[in-house]
Design a protein around this motif. Structure first.
Motif, PDB file in Angstrom:
ATOM      1  N   LEU A 185       0.827  -1.192   0.000  1.00  0.00           N
ATOM      2  CA  LEU A 185       0.000   0.000   0.000  1.00  0.00           C
ATOM      3  C   LEU A 185       0.868   1.250   0.000  1.00  0.00           C
ATOM      4  O   LEU A 185       2.015   1.224   0.445  1.00  0.00           O
ATOM      5  CB  LEU A 185      -0.929   0.012   1.217  1.00  0.00           C
ATOM      6  N   GLU A 186       0.298   2.325  -0.491  1.00  0.00           N
ATOM      7  CA  GLU A 186       1.032   3.589  -0.583  1.00  0.00           C
ATOM      8  C   GLU A 186       1.268   4.197   0.802  1.00  0.00           C
ATOM      9  O   GLU A 186       0.395   4.161   1.663  1.00  0.00           O
ATOM     10  CB  GLU A 186       0.245   4.554  -1.453  1.00  0.00           C
ATOM     11  N   VAL A 187       2.472   4.708   1.014  1.00  0.00           N
ATOM     12  CA  VAL A 187       2.836   5.370   2.273  1.00  0.00           C
ATOM     13  C   VAL A 187       3.058   6.845   1.997  1.00  0.00           C
ATOM     14  O   VAL A 187       3.756   7.216   1.057  1.00  0.00           O
ATOM     15  CB  VAL A 187       4.130   4.764   2.858  1.00  0.00           C
ATOM     16  N   VAL A 188       2.434   7.701   2.794  1.00  0.00           N
ATOM     17  CA  VAL A 188       2.613   9.147   2.683  1.00  0.00           C
ATOM     18  C   VAL A 188       3.400   9.627   3.896  1.00  0.00           C
ATOM     19  O   VAL A 188       3.018   9.372   5.034  1.00  0.00           O
ATOM     20  CB  VAL A 188       1.262   9.881   2.613  1.00  0.00           C
ATOM     21  N   SER A 189       4.536  10.306   3.649  1.00  0.00           N
ATOM     22  CA  SER A 189       5.379  10.833   4.719  1.00  0.00           C
ATOM     23  C   SER A 189       5.364  12.357   4.709  1.00  0.00           C
ATOM     24  O   SER A 189       5.298  12.970   3.647  1.00  0.00           O
ATOM     25  CB  SER A 189       6.824  10.336   4.570  1.00  0.00           C
ATOM     26  N   LYS A 190       5.462  12.931   5.892  1.00  0.00           N
ATOM     27  CA  LYS A 190       5.504  14.382   6.064  1.00  0.00           C
ATOM     28  C   LYS A 190       6.884  14.801   6.571  1.00  0.00           C
ATOM     29  O   LYS A 190       7.490  14.108   7.379  1.00  0.00           O
ATOM     30  CB  LYS A 190       4.433  14.842   7.063  1.00  0.00           C
ATOM     31  N   ARG A 191       7.338  15.959   6.110  1.00  0.00           N
ATOM     32  CA  ARG A 191       8.620  16.469   6.583  1.00  0.00           C
ATOM     33  C   ARG A 191       8.456  17.040   8.000  1.00  0.00           C
ATOM     34  O   ARG A 191       7.501  17.772   8.272  1.00  0.00           O
ATOM     35  CB  ARG A 191       9.135  17.569   5.651  1.00  0.00           C
ATOM     36  N   ASP A 192       9.376  16.693   8.901  1.00  0.00           N
ATOM     37  CA  ASP A 192       9.330  17.225  10.266  1.00  0.00           C
ATOM     38  C   ASP A 192       9.733  18.686  10.299  1.00  0.00           C
ATOM     39  O   ASP A 192      10.554  19.132   9.491  1.00  0.00           O
ATOM     40  CB  ASP A 192      10.253  16.425  11.172  1.00  0.00           C
TER      41      ASP A 192
END
Length: 301
Positions: free
Chosen positions: A294-301
């Motif tokens: 499944l697709e993973v969405v990451s956010k910049r800290d």
């Protein structure tokens, strides 16, 4: 010999499952798609099933009778029958071909027209994967969405296009989180800025664990961007990075700690300065195909 269920279980929980990626929290953007968006994405899912089955008639049936297809070389096919002939020949000469479709956007125009944009990765056993971008125009006819036009362009990187600084937007710390588990990925330049070091850590709130390290750099012999990944469990992988629009596709080959061979195509896409998507597709363990991650969405800290 392990059965496919056991293979899948190992592949999903092993850091090498995605060719050197850590075990990840699968975070998906929650959206409320319109009727057209949902319908077009369903068409993409069914198209994949027909393509993977090698069914030329079923694949061509997704076009309207008068539909057209322009392939990556610029060749134009007009009409469903011509498209079916092309796919019949293609599947005959490319046994075992599989396709991964990533729908990037669907624009609804009125009640009967929608324009879809996305990316595909086509794999054929023992040949390099083919990466493409496409624009498809869908028309609702008699209650069904049919493609009236598909234009495809091949994503073919050249050595002149590849520069390690093209990965500089990744430098920093990225986090994906769900159900109280956080996956933190840190990219940093190594001294001299000839290599990028990537480390990945999972944090459940009570316990933090480093899962592995990856070194990314340009191979002086080939000019390709390469990655070398070493995981805490003893598994490792090597990858070749190919530029695609708004991101990278990584052709990865590796070995698990138990000696089982793995392969996958990993796609990293930049959403904006503070967000990116990651997905692993065309995954195999010792020749056994596994479902796409499944697709993973990451956010910049």
């Amino acid at each position: 010999m392990l059965d496919s269920a056991a293979l899948q279980a190992q592949f999903q929980r092993t850091p090498l499952a995605s060719g050197g990626e850590p075990e990840v929290v699968e975070v998906q953007e929650k959206q409320s798609p319109s009727g057209a968006q949902a319908a077009v994405k369903k068409v993409a899912e069914k198209f994949k099933q027909a393509f993977d089955a090698g069914d030329a008639e079923l694949v061509a049936g997704f076009w309207a009778p008068e539909g057209e297809y322009v392939d990556g070389s610029g060749k134009r096919l007009a009409g469903r029958s011509e498209i079916q002939k092309m796919y019949t020949e293609y599947f005959k000469n490319n046994k075992g071909a599989k396709i991964q479709i990533s729908v990037d956007a669907v624009r609804e125009i009125g009640d009967r027209l929608a324009i879809e944009e996305g990316r595909t990765v086509v794999t054929v056993p023992e040949t390099p994967p083919a990466f493409s971008r496409y624009t498809a125009t869908h028309l609702k006819q008699d209650g069904q969405w049919k493609m009236v036009s598909v234009n495809e362009s091949v994503a073919t990187p050249s050595a002149a296009q590849i520069n390690l600084k093209d990965l500089e937007w990744l430098i920093g710390t990225w986090t994906a989180e769900e159900a109280g588990v956080r996956l933190k990925t840190i990219y940093r330049w190594l001294p001299g800025k000839k290599f990028i070091e990537r480390t990945f850590v999972t944090d459940s709130g009570k316990k933090s664990q480093q899962r592995g390290v990856q070194i990314i750099g340009i191979d002086p012999l080939t000019g390709d961007i390469m990655s070398w990944t070493f995981n805490a469990d003893g598994s490792h992988a090597i990858g070749i990075w190919l530029p695609v629009e708004n991101g990278w596709a990584i052709e990865s080959r590796g070995v698990m700690a138990n000696g089982m061979l793995t392969s996958a195509n990993n796609i990293v896409t930049k959403i904006d300065h503070n967000g990116c998507r990651w997905q692993s597709v065309n995954r195999f363990v010792n020749g056994t195909e596994l479902p796409d991650a499944l697709e993973v969405v990451s956010k910049r800290d």
